[in-house]
Design an enzyme around this catalytic site. Structure first.
Site, mmCIF file in Angstrom:
data_model
loop_
_atom_site.group_PDB
_atom_site.id
_atom_site.type_symbol
_atom_site.label_atom_id
_atom_site.label_comp_id
_atom_site.label_asym_id
_atom_site.label_seq_id
_atom_site.Cartn_x
_atom_site.Cartn_y
_atom_site.Cartn_z
ATOM 1 C CB SER A 15 33.849 36.362 39.016
ATOM 2 O OG SER A 15 35.085 36.253 38.327
ATOM 3 C CG ASP A 191 42.749 38.496 40.554
ATOM 4 O OD1 ASP A 191 42.655 39.440 39.735
ATOM 5 O OD2 ASP A 191 41.759 37.881 40.981
ATOM 6 C CG HIS A 194 38.449 38.892 39.663
ATOM 7 N ND1 HIS A 194 39.311 37.881 40.054
ATOM 8 C CD2 HIS A 194 37.262 38.300 39.386
ATOM 9 C CE1 HIS A 194 38.663 36.726 40.024
ATOM 10 N NE2 HIS A 194 37.419 36.951 39.616
#
Length: 211
Positions: A15, A191, A194
């Site tokens: 991601s 978090d 990211h």
């Protein structure tokens, strides 16, 4: 790895790389490369070297581990016949141990991680493509925190593989630690995984410096 006119460069990972890139192939103007470091990398390259074109392709997929990369390597990398490949993977390999503890089979252990990374490099070099490695990272200053400690071990694997094989390695944990010496992790990522645009710009600049 040294860019040249017409160089085709694939960036592949999870991601952190994906960032809503275009499907099935992440390339082109505007948001084709996503809104993360791959897009910023293209902008920096264009700014530094406006006289030549680099074909940049983003093949990141959110949630991927190195196991997932191996399953799609032929389709998403080799069939594109790139001149170079940047591999940034490992965050989910470690994270699955912590965010899904009831299914430990989802986590990729260190031995499999290293073995698979070497296989991906072998198959890439077999078609004559260059390889650059990015270490995984965790935006946490406490090196004794369990996930940070695990991530450092996976980063060490990447650095060792790169050193043994003579490949360029960008230490993204070191890049993030530079910020963590002065600021709280939440200023880069809520978090701790990211990164925001500042974090993505730092990644892109580190890659450009290594090219």
């Amino acid at each position: 790895m040294k860019l040249r006119q017409g160089y085709k460069l694939i960036v592949i990972g999870d991601s952190i790389t994906d960032c809503d890139r275009a499907r099935p192939v992440g390339e082109g103007l505007y948001h084709g490369l996503g809104h993360g470091y791959v897009n910023l990398l293209q902008s920096l390259i264009r700014c530094e070297h406006p006289s030549f074109i680099v074909q940049l392709i983003n093949m990141g997929i959110s949630g991927n581990t190195i196991r997932d990369l191996a399953g799609r390597w032929q389709r998403d990398v080799l069939e594109h016949e790139p001149d170079g490949v940047i591999i940034g993977i490992g965050i989910n390999d470690v994270w699955r141990k912590y965010d899904n503890p009831m299914n430990q089979a989802l986590a990729v252990l260190e031995e499999e991680y290293e073995r698979t990374l070497n296989k991906l490099i072998d198959s890439t070099q077999a078609i004559g493509a260059e390889v650059m490695l990015l270490t995984p990272f965790f935006i946490e200053p406490n090196k004794d925190e369990p996930m940070r400690a695990d991530m450092d071990r996976y980063g060490a694997i990447v650095k060792t593989v790169g050193e043994c094989r003579g490949l360029p390695v960008v230490d993204l944990q070191q890049v993030m630690d530079r910020f963590l010496a002065y600021t709280h992790p939440s200023t880069l990522a809520l978090d701790r995984v990211h990164p925001n645009q500042t974090g993505h710009m730092a990644i892109a600049k580190a890659i450009v410096e290594a090219l």
